[in-house]
Write a protein that holds these residues in place. Structure first.
Motif, short mmCIF file in Angstrom:
data_model
loop_
_atom_site.label_atom_id
_atom_site.label_comp_id
_atom_site.label_asym_id
_atom_site.label_seq_id
_atom_site.Cartn_x
_atom_site.Cartn_y
_atom_site.Cartn_z
N ALA A 224 0.84 -1.20 0.00
CA ALA A 224 0.00 0.00 0.00
C ALA A 224 0.88 1.25 0.00
CB ALA A 224 -0.91 -0.01 1.23
N PRO A 225 0.36 2.37 -0.50
CA PRO A 225 1.14 3.60 -0.50
C PRO A 225 1.32 4.15 0.90
CG PRO A 225 -1.10 4.03 -1.25
CD PRO A 225 -0.97 2.54 -1.15
N ALA A 226 2.41 4.89 1.09
CA ALA A 226 2.63 5.62 2.34
C ALA A 226 1.85 6.93 2.28
CB ALA A 226 4.12 5.88 2.53
N ARG A 227 1.51 7.45 3.46
CA ARG A 227 0.80 8.72 3.54
C ARG A 227 1.64 9.70 4.35
NH1 ARG A 227 -3.14 4.84 3.22
NH2 ARG A 227 -3.08 4.27 5.42
N ILE A 228 2.00 10.80 3.70
CA ILE A 228 2.83 11.83 4.33
C ILE A 228 1.94 13.04 4.59
CG2 ILE A 228 4.85 13.32 4.07
CD1 ILE A 228 5.92 11.25 2.05
N SER A 229 1.90 13.50 5.83
CA SER A 229 1.00 14.62 6.15
C SER A 229 1.78 15.74 6.84
CB SER A 229 -0.15 14.16 7.04
OG SER A 229 0.32 13.77 8.31
N VAL A 230 1.35 16.97 6.53
CA VAL A 230 1.83 18.18 7.20
C VAL A 230 0.61 19.05 7.45
CG1 VAL A 230 4.17 18.16 6.26
CG2 VAL A 230 2.33 19.27 4.97
N ALA A 231 0.78 20.07 8.24
CA ALA A 231 -0.34 20.99 8.49
C ALA A 231 -0.69 21.73 7.20
CB ALA A 231 0.03 21.98 9.59
N SER A 232 -1.98 21.97 7.02
CA SER A 232 -2.41 22.75 5.86
C SER A 232 -1.74 24.11 5.87
CB SER A 232 -3.93 22.92 5.88
OG SER A 232 -4.58 21.69 5.67
N GLY A 233 -1.32 24.56 4.71
CA GLY A 233 -0.65 25.85 4.59
C GLY A 233 0.85 25.76 4.54
#
Length: 300
Positions: A224-233
């Motif tokens: 499955a793909p990895a999910r990279i998240s940061v704060a919006s903006g």
């Protein structure tokens, strides 16, 4: 390798319903083995067959080298069973409850009392069972299943309805039990629990085992793909979508999430743009494997 449980081609039908449909598996001695599945998958029926509480229509099973059915009195002192819903004798304290269970197996009172310390209930020894919290009652239930020092323990959703603190406390108890050399068979709906505790898991649906193996191996096989998240903006969605290796981008106004099969490329590109503040990287989990195999529709 010595197998504590060996099941071959087990089947159990109720009318047109195939509760267990050709299940085969083995559990080596000392393993922490999990059975996962949605409601109605056949987990409880399978456990009842292995425990000797129910007769299979077809197939064969041995437990500690013995056939569990017809009800085998030689196995009873060697196995412990903690049911999903346990009933205690009314008006007994935790100590009295445990001593009563122990007396059925000829366990001395002192040895039964020592089990209270094993499950962290020493301070509740003189509390009546109806006054125990949910987590404390579950620990007492496990103590009753262990009081006669069984080689094999069956646990049917032991942390159901417990708060997070009680769940984690019970996980410590279960790890300690397994470390002592006992073989444990666990059913649970909590994927994080199975991923953390179990050496191997079997994922069931419609009476069949769909996949069996170590949780980490099952997760890797999902690819499955990895999910990279940061704060919006931190990074504009359009700019994130143009990063090398980015497959999909979603921004809900709180977090910007990039799905990718090349996380190192994406992170390097984000670092070059000084866009790593608060970054989180999440790979697939056992829950993703479970949903991929059994579907996402709700089952009552």
């Amino acid at each position: 390798m010595t197998h504590t449980i060996s099941a071959d081609g087990l089947r159990k039908r109720y009318g047109d319903v195939r509760a267990v449909d050709g299940v085969s598996f083995e559990v080596p001695e000392g393993e922490f083995f999990g059975i996962l599945g949605p409601n109605g998958a056949g987990k409880t029926t399978l456990l009842e067959i292995v425990e000797g509480l129910r007769e299979a229509d077809e197939g064969a099973v041995t437990v500690l080298g013995e056939a569990p059915w017809p009800r085998n009195p030689r196995l009873l002192p060697r196995i412990g069973v903690q049911l999903q819903a346990s009933s205690f004798f009314e008006r007994l304290t935790a100590r009295e409850q445990l001593r009563t269970f122990g007396s059925l197996y000829g366990v001395p009172a002192a040895k039964a009392d020592a089990m209270l310390e094993t499950v962290g209930l020493n301070d509740k020894a003189d509390v009546r069972v109806e006054k125990l919290s949910g987590g404390q009652a579950q620990r007492l239930s496990i103590a009753c299943a262990l009081v006669h020092d069984p080689e094999l323990v069956f646990l049917d959703e032991p942390t159901a309805a417990l708060d997070p603190q009680a769940r984690r406390n019970l996980w410590d108890v279960l790890r300690a039990i397994n470390t002592e050399g006992r073989t444990i068979v666990l059913t649970t709906h909590y994927m994080d629990e199975a991923e953390l505790l179990c050496d191997r898991v079997a994922i069931m649906d419609a009476g069949r085992i769909l996949r069996l193996g170590p949780p980490a191996a099952l997760v890797r096989d999902l690819d499955a793909p990895a999910r990279i998240s940061v704060a919006s903006g931190v990074l504009a969605a359009a700019e994130a979508g143009a990063l090398p290796g980015a497959d999909e981008v979603a921004d809900d106004g709180v977090s910007l999430v990039i799905s990718t099969r090349a996380p190192s490329e994406v992170v390097a590109a984000m670092a070059a743009r000084d866009a790593l503040d608060g970054v989180q990287i999440r790979g697939a989990t056992l829950e993703d494997v479970f949903l991929d195999l059994t579907g996402r529709e709700y089952r009552a």
